[in-house]
Design an enzyme around this catalytic site. Structure first.
Site, PDB file in Angstrom:
ATOM      1  N   PRO A  15       0.816  -1.222   0.000  1.00 47.19           N
ATOM      2  CG  PRO A  15      -0.791  -1.528   1.675  1.00 47.19           C
ATOM      3  CD  PRO A  15       0.494  -2.071   1.152  1.00 47.19           C
ATOM      4  CB  CYS A  16       4.174   2.096   1.492  1.00 42.74           C
ATOM      5  SG  CYS A  16       3.837   1.738   3.229  1.00 42.74           S
ATOM      6  NE  ARG A  17       7.505  -1.880  -3.335  1.00 41.01           N
ATOM      7  CZ  ARG A  17       8.552  -1.409  -3.990  1.00 41.01           C
ATOM      8  NH1 ARG A  17       8.397  -0.526  -4.931  1.00 41.01           N
ATOM      9  NH2 ARG A  17       9.771  -1.819  -3.716  1.00 41.01           N
TER      10      ARG A  17
END
Length: 181
Positions: free
Chosen positions: A76-78
């Site tokens: 999700p960070c990516r």
């Protein structure tokens, strides 16, 4: 009660009162304590960036700050990083600062450098090598994003992600003056 005993109680009360007053910051006559939650002053910290220079949250007083805790191994960070970059590019000249706090204690510095290059990130990436800032902000999941107003007050916190560009931009309305959006 004896006089020395009463003096001791008075001294303890005085010291306690001074500590309480000194441990608070004042905004418009109201005491605002530090806590990683809406309505409180964002906890202060200083971390090194990828160039080895130290950046402190207090250096950003007067600017709206989006503080994103992330790691390279976090899907999700990516997914949300491109939205943070686009909004930083769009609003930086209007007072917005996006800060990526990498959970370096569980990440790899070479991966962080490659990530910044792959995603063309131009906002500051700070390295939380010991996890101290993650603990101070009570980060329990990645990504976690704090929206901090120009006075240093946390206005919103989002645990998890990915955040869409529209969701981030909607939260910016509480941070940036209407003329800047």
């Amino acid at each position: 009660m004896s006089k020395p005993w009463m003096m001791g109680i008075a001294l303890v009360a005085l010291v306690g009162g001074i500590w309480l007053i000194g441990s608070r910051v004042h905004e418009a006559g109201l005491a605002v304590r530090e806590a990683p939650q809406p309505g409180y002053r964002a906890p202060r910290f200083s971390l090194r960036n990828l160039e080895g220079k130290t950046l402190s949250l207090s250096d950003l007083q007067g600017r709206a700050v989006v503080l994103n805790f992330w790691a390279t191994w976090c899907p999700p960070c990516r997914a949300e990083m491109p939205a943070f970059q686009r909004l930083y590019t769009r609003y930086a000249d209007q007072g917005l600062m996006v800060i990526g706090v990498n959970a370096t204690m569980g990440d790899d510095l070479a991966a962080v450098l490659a990530f910044r290059q792959d995603y063309h990130l131009t906002f500051p990436i700070l390295l939380d090598e010991t996890g101290e800032v993650n603990r101070s902000y009570r980060v329990t999941a990645l990504p976690t994003t704090f929206f901090i107003d120009p006075q240093g007050i946390v206005r919103d916190v989002v645990v998890g992600g990915p955040l869409s560009e529209a969701a981030i931009e909607a939260r910016l309305s509480t941070l940036l003056p209407a003329r800047n959006r």
